[in-house]
Design a protein around this motif. Sequence first.
Motif, PDB file in Angstrom:
ATOM      1  N   PRO A   1     101.218  56.098  40.060  1.00  0.00           N
ATOM      2  CA  PRO A   1     102.334  56.069  41.008  1.00  0.00           C
ATOM      3  C   PRO A   1     103.029  57.431  41.148  1.00  0.00           C
ATOM      4  N   THR A   2     102.952  58.257  40.130  1.00  0.00           N
ATOM      5  CA  THR A   2     103.597  59.574  40.196  1.00  0.00           C
ATOM      6  C   THR A   2     102.677  60.629  40.803  1.00  0.00           C
ATOM      7  N   GLY A   3     101.434  60.249  41.119  1.00  0.00           N
ATOM      8  CA  GLY A   3     100.485  61.192  41.670  1.00  0.00           C
ATOM      9  C   GLY A   3      99.681  61.944  40.623  1.00  0.00           C
ATOM     10  N   ARG A   4      99.943  61.639  39.360  1.00  0.00           N
ATOM     11  CA  ARG A   4      99.195  62.287  38.277  1.00  0.00           C
ATOM     12  C   ARG A   4      97.954  61.471  37.948  1.00  0.00           C
ATOM     13  N   PRO A   5      96.863  62.140  37.561  1.00  0.00           N
ATOM     14  CA  PRO A   5      95.642  61.403  37.204  1.00  0.00           C
ATOM     15  C   PRO A   5      95.890  60.457  36.019  1.00  0.00           C
ATOM     16  N   GLN A   6      95.429  59.216  36.158  1.00  0.00           N
ATOM     17  CA  GLN A   6      95.577  58.226  35.089  1.00  0.00           C
ATOM     18  C   GLN A   6      94.254  57.568  34.743  1.00  0.00           C
ATOM     19  N   GLY A   7      93.190  58.149  35.148  1.00  0.00           N
ATOM     20  CA  GLY A   7      91.869  57.598  34.873  1.00  0.00           C
ATOM     21  C   GLY A   7      90.882  58.186  35.851  1.00  0.00           C
TER      22      GLY A   7
END
Length: 180
Positions: free
Chosen positions: A94-100
């Motif tokens: 949701p923050t635009g950071r890679p999470q996977g």
Amino acid sequence: GKRQAMVVGRLDGLGRDRAGLVPGFRGLSRLGIEVCSVTEPDNPLVRGIIVLMAEDESRRASARVRPAMEARVRAGMWVSTAPFGYRIKPLLGPTGRPQGRTLEPNDDAWLVQELFQRYSSGRYSLSDLVRWLNTLTGPDGTRLTTPAGRPFSRGWLHDVLINPAYAGKVVWNRRGHGRV
């Protein structure tokens, strides 16, 4: 005569398993090759302790990493290299950071589809398909090859056709523990 040496920064950089390292040190010694660390003392007792500590740290790291990897796989995230015909795509949170990571088709995806269609038709054997693959050229006129740069083979094609990733399954550590 001349002495030969293998110079390493740290002994545990050669491996984390005493069952392989200790015989490896002995084998090199029998060949007249001395293993020298630039950061650690040349003492058999210290060398043994370093190897034991590295093995223990490897075991503890594995205990931490394995559950995290399994959780990512259960969540549908890709955790290994991309199979032929795909590339890795970051999954953004949701923050635009890679999470996977997930997979998306690349320029070779058409070829994977064609292979499955031809093989499933029953009109082509693995050998037929390998012969056909090895006649293909890219836009620049060069022969197509496997990702490793080798000609296509029956073994490579068989691995593609049985890979569960092409059925939409997230695969991790399949060879070691049969996990899918």
